[in-house]
Motif scaffolding. Structure first.
Motif, PDB file in Angstrom:
ATOM      1  N   THR A  99       1.093  -1.413  -0.282  1.00 20.45           N
ATOM      2  CA  THR A  99       0.014   0.279  -0.156  1.00 20.45           C
ATOM      3  C   THR A  99       1.538   1.235   0.000  1.00 20.45           C
ATOM      4  O   THR A  99       0.893   1.846  -1.194  1.00 20.45           O
ATOM      5  CB  THR A  99      -0.817   0.024   1.306  1.00 20.45           C
ATOM      6  OG1 THR A  99      -1.801  -0.939   1.393  1.00 20.45           O
ATOM      7  CG2 THR A  99      -1.526   0.883   1.124  1.00 20.45           C
ATOM      8  N   VAL A 100       2.200   1.717   0.686  1.00 18.98           N
ATOM      9  CA  VAL A 100       2.647   2.182   0.843  1.00 18.98           C
ATOM     10  C   VAL A 100       3.574   2.734  -0.842  1.00 18.98           C
ATOM     11  O   VAL A 100       4.079   3.538  -1.260  1.00 18.98           O
ATOM     12  CB  VAL A 100       3.643   2.111   1.925  1.00 18.98           C
ATOM     13  CG1 VAL A 100       5.241   3.378   2.422  1.00 18.98           C
ATOM     14  CG2 VAL A 100       2.886   2.089   3.043  1.00 18.98           C
ATOM     15  N   VAL A 154       1.473   0.764  -9.481  1.00 18.60           N
ATOM     16  CA  VAL A 154       0.570   0.971  -8.508  1.00 18.60           C
ATOM     17  C   VAL A 154      -0.829   0.047  -8.576  1.00 18.60           C
ATOM     18  O   VAL A 154      -0.845  -0.549  -7.840  1.00 18.60           O
ATOM     19  CB  VAL A 154       0.204   2.469  -8.985  1.00 18.60           C
ATOM     20  CG1 VAL A 154      -1.124   2.561  -8.552  1.00 18.60           C
ATOM     21  CG2 VAL A 154       1.172   3.759  -8.477  1.00 18.60           C
ATOM     22  N   GLY A 176       1.341   4.021  -2.672  1.00 21.74           N
ATOM     23  CA  GLY A 176       0.852   5.457  -3.048  1.00 21.74           C
ATOM     24  C   GLY A 176       2.269   6.254  -3.079  1.00 21.74           C
ATOM     25  O   GLY A 176       1.822   7.427  -3.637  1.00 21.74           O
ATOM     26  N   MET A 189      -0.979  -2.831  -6.253  1.00 20.43           N
ATOM     27  CA  MET A 189      -2.447  -2.625  -5.099  1.00 20.43           C
ATOM     28  C   MET A 189      -3.026  -4.383  -5.589  1.00 20.43           C
ATOM     29  O   MET A 189      -4.209  -4.796  -4.108  1.00 20.43           O
ATOM     30  CB  MET A 189      -3.907  -1.882  -5.897  1.00 20.43           C
ATOM     31  CG  MET A 189      -3.204  -0.065  -5.603  1.00 20.43           C
ATOM     32  SD  MET A 189      -2.840  -0.021  -3.893  1.00 20.43           S
ATOM     33  CE  MET A 189      -4.684  -0.571  -2.803  1.00 20.43           C
ATOM     34  N   VAL A 228       1.888   6.995  -6.331  1.00 23.05           N
ATOM     35  CA  VAL A 228       1.105   7.657  -6.793  1.00 23.05           C
ATOM     36  C   VAL A 228       0.780   9.545  -6.901  1.00 23.05           C
ATOM     37  O   VAL A 228       0.836  10.040  -7.693  1.00 23.05           O
ATOM     38  CB  VAL A 228      -0.484   7.613  -5.700  1.00 23.05           C
ATOM     39  CG1 VAL A 228      -1.888   8.778  -6.213  1.00 23.05           C
ATOM     40  CG2 VAL A 228      -1.463   6.174  -6.343  1.00 23.05           C
ATOM     41  N   VAL A 229       1.299  10.001  -5.932  1.00 19.55           N
ATOM     42  CA  VAL A 229       2.074  10.497  -5.465  1.00 19.55           C
ATOM     43  C   VAL A 229       3.105  11.269  -6.826  1.00 19.55           C
ATOM     44  O   VAL A 229       3.156  12.681  -7.126  1.00 19.55           O
ATOM     45  CB  VAL A 229       2.716  10.737  -3.569  1.00 19.55           C
ATOM     46  CG1 VAL A 229       3.702  12.273  -3.988  1.00 19.55           C
ATOM     47  CG2 VAL A 229       1.579  10.725  -2.442  1.00 19.55           C
TER      48      VAL A 229
END
Length: 154
Positions: free
Chosen positions: A21-22, A65, A25, A69, A28-29
């Motif tokens: 998840t990190v 990503v 994330g 996921m 995504v950032v």
């Protein structure tokens, strides 16, 4: 002389899911920072040629990503290896394109940054290719039934 092999155990499921998840994330950032306003154009050493590498860079991060996921829901070793092969393969394509286009202008900085950047890109390419080979070995081992997915060999 006796040789013993100690297999490294995988972290527990909750830790792995948190890590996936990190990682998703962070990507995504990075996608947001790269493509949002002002995005890559705010980075002073990137040139207009950055647009020529952006598609593959975005695709590489999007693949990371997606694979991370997917791993949150399902993460046997073979699946993780397959995802790594795919996402790292796209990353290799992006690195090769960056090497070809070299969308950097370091003229306003100390001499030598172009060489340092080329060396870093070379190491990233070599490491990625080694990583793909290692993940193929893991995938083949899992497919042959040699790995139960929990760190122990049958």
């Amino acid at each position: 002389m006796s040789t013993t092999t100690q297999l490294r155990r995988r972290p527990n499921v909750a830790s792995r899911r948190a890590g996936y998840t990190v990682a998703a994330g962070v990507n995504v950032v990075l996608l947001y920072l790269l493509n949002g306003a002002p995005g890559w154009e705010a980075v002073p050493f990137l040139t207009g040629d950055t647009t020529r590498v952006l598609l593959l860079v975005n695709l590489s991060m999007a693949a990371a990503v997606a694979t991370n996921m997917a791993r949150v829901l399902y993460d046997p070793r073979w699946f993780v290896a397959l995802g790594d092969i795919v996402s790292t393969g796209i990353g290799v394509a992006a690195l090769v394109r960056i090497w070809q286009v070299f969308p950097f202008d370091f003229s306003a900085y100390a001499v030598g940054w172009a060489l340092v950047t080329r060396v870093v890109l070379g190491f990233a390419l070599a490491g990625s290719i080694i990583g793909i080979v290692a993940q193929v070995a893991i995938l083949l081992s899992a497919a042959a039934g040699g790995n139960r997915g929990d760190g122990r060999v049958r």
